[in-house]
Scaffold this active site. Sequence first.
Site, PDB file in Angstrom:
ATOM      1  N   ARG A 132      -6.853 -12.160  -0.472  1.00  0.00           N
ATOM      2  CA  ARG A 132      -6.279 -11.192  -1.314  1.00  0.00           C
ATOM      3  C   ARG A 132      -4.490 -11.592  -1.155  1.00  0.00           C
ATOM      4  NH1 ARG A 132      -9.233  -5.312  -0.556  1.00  0.00           N
ATOM      5  NH2 ARG A 132     -11.352  -6.147  -1.273  1.00  0.00           N
TER       6      ARG A 132
ATOM      7  N   ASP B  64      -3.948   9.114  -4.254  1.00  0.00           N
ATOM      8  CA  ASP B  64      -4.307   7.898  -3.573  1.00  0.00           C
ATOM      9  C   ASP B  64      -3.064   7.309  -3.074  1.00  0.00           C
ATOM     10  OD1 ASP B  64      -7.097   6.056  -3.743  1.00  0.00           O
ATOM     11  OD2 ASP B  64      -5.431   4.919  -3.146  1.00  0.00           O
TER      12      ASP B  64
HETATM   13  C1  LIG Z   1     -13.409   3.419  -1.536  1.00  0.00           C
HETATM   14  S1  LIG Z   1     -12.223   4.362  -2.369  1.00  0.00           S
HETATM   15  C2  LIG Z   1     -13.106   5.815  -2.685  1.00  0.00           C
HETATM   16  C3  LIG Z   1     -12.914   6.299  -3.867  1.00  0.00           C
HETATM   17  C4  LIG Z   1     -13.643   7.564  -4.373  1.00  0.00           C
HETATM   18  N1  LIG Z   1     -13.230   8.716  -3.444  1.00  0.00           N
HETATM   19  C5  LIG Z   1     -14.856   7.311  -4.120  1.00  0.00           C
HETATM   20  O1  LIG Z   1     -15.801   7.761  -3.614  1.00  0.00           O
HETATM   21  O2  LIG Z   1     -15.396   6.676  -5.241  1.00  0.00           O
HETATM   22  C6  LIG Z   1     -10.966   4.643  -1.049  1.00  0.00           C
HETATM   23  C7  LIG Z   1      -9.765   5.168  -1.398  1.00  0.00           C
HETATM   24  O3  LIG Z   1      -8.912   5.538  -0.233  1.00  0.00           O
HETATM   25  C8  LIG Z   1      -7.604   5.211  -0.581  1.00  0.00           C
HETATM   26  N2  LIG Z   1      -6.909   5.296   0.836  1.00  0.00           N
HETATM   27  C9  LIG Z   1      -7.143   4.451   1.926  1.00  0.00           C
HETATM   28  N3  LIG Z   1      -6.355   4.791   2.782  1.00  0.00           N
HETATM   29  C10 LIG Z   1      -5.700   6.170   2.421  1.00  0.00           C
HETATM   30  C11 LIG Z   1      -4.558   7.029   2.887  1.00  0.00           C
HETATM   31  N4  LIG Z   1      -4.033   6.934   4.098  1.00  0.00           N
HETATM   32  N5  LIG Z   1      -4.121   7.993   2.138  1.00  0.00           N
HETATM   33  C12 LIG Z   1      -4.494   8.141   0.951  1.00  0.00           C
HETATM   34  N6  LIG Z   1      -5.613   7.329   0.344  1.00  0.00           N
HETATM   35  C13 LIG Z   1      -5.871   6.311   1.103  1.00  0.00           C
HETATM   36  C14 LIG Z   1      -7.798   3.836  -1.113  1.00  0.00           C
HETATM   37  O4  LIG Z   1      -6.421   3.235  -1.553  1.00  0.00           O
HETATM   38  C15 LIG Z   1      -8.881   3.785  -1.815  1.00  0.00           C
HETATM   39  O5  LIG Z   1      -8.599   3.955  -3.374  1.00  0.00           O
END
Ligand SMILES: C[S@@+](CC[C@H](N)C(=O)[O-])C[C@H]1O[C@@H](n2cnc3c(N)ncnc32)[C@H](O)[C@@H]1O
Length: 271
Positions: free
Chosen positions: A40, A142
């Site tokens: 990445r 997010d």
């Molecule tokens: C795998 S995605 C899940 C998306 C959706 N909730 C779903 O279940 O399909 C996880 C998301 O968590 C976000 N994320 C990770 N750490 C975070 C944080 N400390 N605060 C807010 N969002 C966070 C990432 O940027 C990512 O977009």
Amino acid sequence: MAALTEQAISQRSFEAVVSYFEAQSGIRLGPDKQALVQGRVQKMAHERGERDLDRFINQVLGGDDESALTQLVDRLTTNETYFFREPEHFQFLGQLLAQQKPAGMFRVWSAASSSGEEAYSIAMVLADRLGLTRPWEVIGTDLSTEVVRKANQARYPITHADDIPDYYKQRYCLKGHGAQSAHMMMAKPLRERTRFITANLLEPLPDIGSFDVIFLRNMLIYFDMATKADIVRRVLTRLKPHGHLLPGHSESLANLELPIKPVRTAVYQHA
Ligand SMILES: C[S@@+](CC[C@H](N)C(=O)[O-])C[C@H]1O[C@@H](n2cnc3c(N)ncnc32)[C@H](O)[C@@H]1O
């Protein structure tokens, strides 16, 4: 265009990137993620015209280019998501609204919303159950500015529509024409009631009010027990009394001593 550099990331640079990302997101990428980090960061370096990976990392982490630092965090987050993921949650939401029509504004938070597919799936259920005359809204948040930007565009590759049941697709998705035929757009009434902002769930939350239902799915898996409990406690401060919290089906909230009670699989209610 120059070929993508194949240079391996040094241990020192890998650790520097891991530490920076952990400080920003709370997520600790283990040694097994070295290839992922290298891939990445390499892509980002290439896009910015830099071929020496260690020098690039040094420049980004040692410099004051905020956009490069933000992009680095964006690139390292795992944003996988899709419409109507874990469909039981959307059935539950529909049933909840069928049992009792809310008296006032019905608000749902998609915390860790990624590029918005979860929030728009929620919006389709709300539009269907509550219509467009009753007040409701969906807020998505997010950590990654890049996915928040995409979510606010509400425009998706047409292939993503495969995950949307036909019933909803016919009512709430607009297929592009001509040059736009590979994309679809969420319908305007949904866009008007759904908005996205950046927020780090490890930090004090922005002023987004309180919610009837909170989706907090597929984000907690990255954290240890203590951090997970900390995140959920903070999120619960925004859940209305008797409101529902929906974690991902593979994310247990057992043994965290939280003020919630289980209602059914992956559904909790504020106690
Ligand atoms: C795998 S995605 C899940 C998306 C959706 N909730 C779903 O279940 O399909 C996880 C998301 O968590 C976000 N994320 C990770 N750490 C975070 C944080 N400390 N605060 C807010 N969002 C966070 C990432 O940027 C990512 O977009």
